[in-house]
Design an enzyme around this catalytic site. Structure first.
Site: not given
Ligand code: FPP
Length: 251
Positions: A29, A76-77
């Site tokens: 991240d 979800e990306n």
């Protein structure tokens, strides 16, 4: 830094070469924030993220890690701007095209978890080719989580299972074990992660390996993923080795 190669060098850093995690999982991240801090497009942050990954793969191979799982694209990306999704897919294909041979030379077998059938066809082809080319390697598995979500994986596992059960007849009620379910997960055959690293300081799981991390040690570093180096990795491993894993038992 160059990774320390001798046991004495590792021991000087407080790392016991005999207790290196078998399976390390990483939530990479902070690429966006890395780019933003430099007034660069987010895609360049991801590109830098791929550059950061290469020495980490090398380091894990030389440390004797058996499986390295990296969260490259989540279920979800897809809701990110189309240009960013496209950039991530292009980076994946570029990574596979450029790095597969070197990974093979290092003894790395490339695998994937997630619903890869929803990736663009060209990305699927590149992935299949990379997996095929490296399938005979057994020093380390580089497991790419692509269109991966922990809940999605569990649902797909149950569906896969139901499909096989309906062919075999009824499954006796109450006789389903954890091992039975684990056999239908994308990670079947792999050990659970011993250590989960998340970069950029967020203290979240973000739908990553929900089943597999039941007893995984979690290490969060504030370092943004593009700045993550083998030194950061060694700090995480050293921290991991200072912990006592009890798996629910009393001290
Ligand atoms: C999260 O950072 C990172 C991702 C969504 C993608 C991670 C992908 C890579 C490191 C490159 C692709 C990998 C391979 C194997 C080709 P973020 O964008 O959410 O960062 P932010 O939270 O700072 O915005």
């Amino acid at each position: 830094m160059n990774l320390p190669t001798s046991e004495s060098e590792l021991e000087a850093l407080g790392i016991d070469p005999a207790r290196v995690p078998r399976h390390i999982a990483i939530i990479m991240d902070g690429n966006g924030r890395w780019a933003k801090a430099r007034n660069l497009p987010r895609a360049l942050g991801h590109r830098q993220g791929v550059l950061a990954l290469k020495p980490i793969v090398k380091a894990t191979v030389s440390l004797g890690v058996q499986v390295l799982t990296v969260y490259a694209f989540s279920t979800e990306n897809w809701i990110r701007p189309q240009a960013e999704v496209d950039a991530l897919m292009d980076l994946l294909m570029e990574f596979l095209r450029k790095e597969t041979q070197e990974l093979k030379d290092q003894g790395v077998s490339i695998r994937a978890i997630g619903d890869v059938s929803a990736l663009p066809k060209r990305a699927q082809e590149a992935l299949n080719e990379a997996m095929e080319t490296t399938s005979d390697q057994c020093r380390m598995i580089l497991n790419l989580a692509l269109n991966y979500g922990g809940r999605d994986e569990l649902v797909r596992a149950v569906n896969r299972w139901l499909a096989s059960v309906s062919m075999e007849g009824r499954w006796p009620p109450g006789e389903i074990s954890e091992a039975d379910l684990a056999k239908h997960l994308d990670t079947r055959g792999l050990p659970d992660p011993d250590l989960l690293i998340r970069s950029s300081g967020e203290e979240r799981i973000s739908n990553f390996m929900l089943w597999q991390i039941a007893y995984t040690e979690i290490y969060v570093t504030r370092t943004l993923w593009p700045d993550f180096t083998p030194t950061t990795l060694l700090e995480a491993i050293s921290d991991f080795q200072r912990r006592t894993r009890r798996f629910g038992a009393a001290e």
